[in-house]
Design a protein around this motif. Structure first.
Motif: not given
Length: 356
Positions: A218-223, A242-251, A182-191
């Protein structure tokens, strides 16, 4: 009948050496003598044995899931070369008719390289007349307990034709799972994590990850990884300065804990530990093994960033680190290792404690 005394393995371009070294090691362990053809940046490796029975021995005795760098393996006959551009079907049909009496499905594929990908459209078009030809001769019987037919075009006028056992091979076209995050994924690593869950948690152990469980990233940023788990109803403690992406925190399923991933420990045991930190492989292996050994987490999915040289040796060294630590606790476990499609210079591991 054509002799299928070779094994074609698909892999990530640039990892042909590792794929070749791995299959050679397994063949030697099984008492099979042969040699490997592997050219850099081609996306495939060929293991050649003396007899078809030797290849059959490998594919029957070695679980495909034990291979780290191979995306798929196919028992193949000799390379078909010099096919005319206007009629490749005749040569392929002639080869196919000699391999098996029937097939459960057809896959017309090509190596996963930038150059080879230009053939994907042709592969799709070629599948249709080949399917029609095999349906006409009643060689294609979907759902039957028959091998899968592969036609792999390694060049525009050259292809390997062979078979794989659906019960002991990758189930996906070209050995690549199709993952949508999905487009809401905070980063490519979600894949990477989404693919890992698809590959490692199949029908037999899918119950080990379900809504209501708890995890630490562990080492979650950006989420990206925390976000994938949250989508599945997992409550995640995301540890990173480091900061977390808004999409991760919005869950509303993710708690951000600022801290060092190497020193953080949970107050209570969690179901899962996930980790995609950029650090030396041995240090990550030691960290994860310690978490599992001390009962901080029951299972773990994590990545090892590999060096440019001796990649396979480094993976084996990390396996040994994990084994030695868990053996001290007399702990029974299952460890799966795979270079996923979404991985680059890395491999992904799934470490699961066995039930007591």
């Amino acid at each position: 009948m054509s002799s299928m005394n070779a094994l074609l393995l698909y892999c990530r371009a640039g990892f042909e050496k590792e794929c070749a070294g791995e299959i050679m090691a397994w063949a030697t362990e099984l008492g099979v003598h042969g040699y490997v053809r592997a050219a850099e940046q081609t996306g495939w490796v060929l293991f050649q044995a003396e007899t078809q029975d030797e290849i059959t021995l490998i594919t029957s005795e070695l679980p495909f899931t034990r291979l780290i760098f191979a995306r798929q393996w196919v028992q193949v006959a000799a390379l078909i070369q010099g096919m005319p551009e206007g009629d490749r079907l005749t040569a392929v049909k002639a080869a196919v008719s000699q391999l098996a009496p029937r097939y459960s499905e057809i896959r017309v594929e090509t190596p996963d390289t930038d150059v080879a990908k230009t053939r994907l459209g042709f592969c799709g078009r070629f599948t249709r007349p080949l399917t029609a030809a095999l349906e006409k001769t009643r060689q294609l019987v979907p759902g039957a307990s028959a091998p899968r037919l592969h036609v792999c075009f390694v060049a525009d006028d050259a292809a390997y034709v062979g078979i794989s056992d659906p019960a002991n091979s990758a189930p996906w076209f070209m050995g690549i799972p199709r993952v949508r995050v999905g487009r809401d994924a905070p980063s490519r690593s979600a894949g990477k994590l989404a693919e890992a869950l698809m590959v490692f948690l199949d029908g037999s152990n899918a119950h080990e990850l379900k809504a209501g469980m708890r995890a630490v990233d562990l080492g979650a940023s950006p989420g990206g990884w925390a976000w994938v788990l949250a989508q599945k109803g997992i409550r995640v403690t995301a540890v990173d300065n480091g900061p977390m992406a808004a999409a991760a925190m919005a869950t509303e399923m993710v708690e951000h804990m600022r801290g060092d991933g190497f020193t953080y420990r949970p107050h209570h045991p969690v179901n899962w530990l996930v980790c995609d930190m950029v650090e030396s492989p041995s240090r990550i292996a030691q960290l994860v093994a310690e978490w599992i050994a001390r009962g901080h987490a029951r299972h773990a999915i994590f990545n090892l960033k590999l060096p440019m040289k001796k990649r396979l040796e480094e993976v084996r060294r990390c396996e040994e680190i994990i084994a030695k630590r868990l053996e001290r606790e007399d702990m029974s476990y299952t460890l799966q290792i795979k270079q996923l499609y979404h991985d680059r210079e890395e491999v992904t591991l799934c470490l699961m404690r066995d039930k007591a």
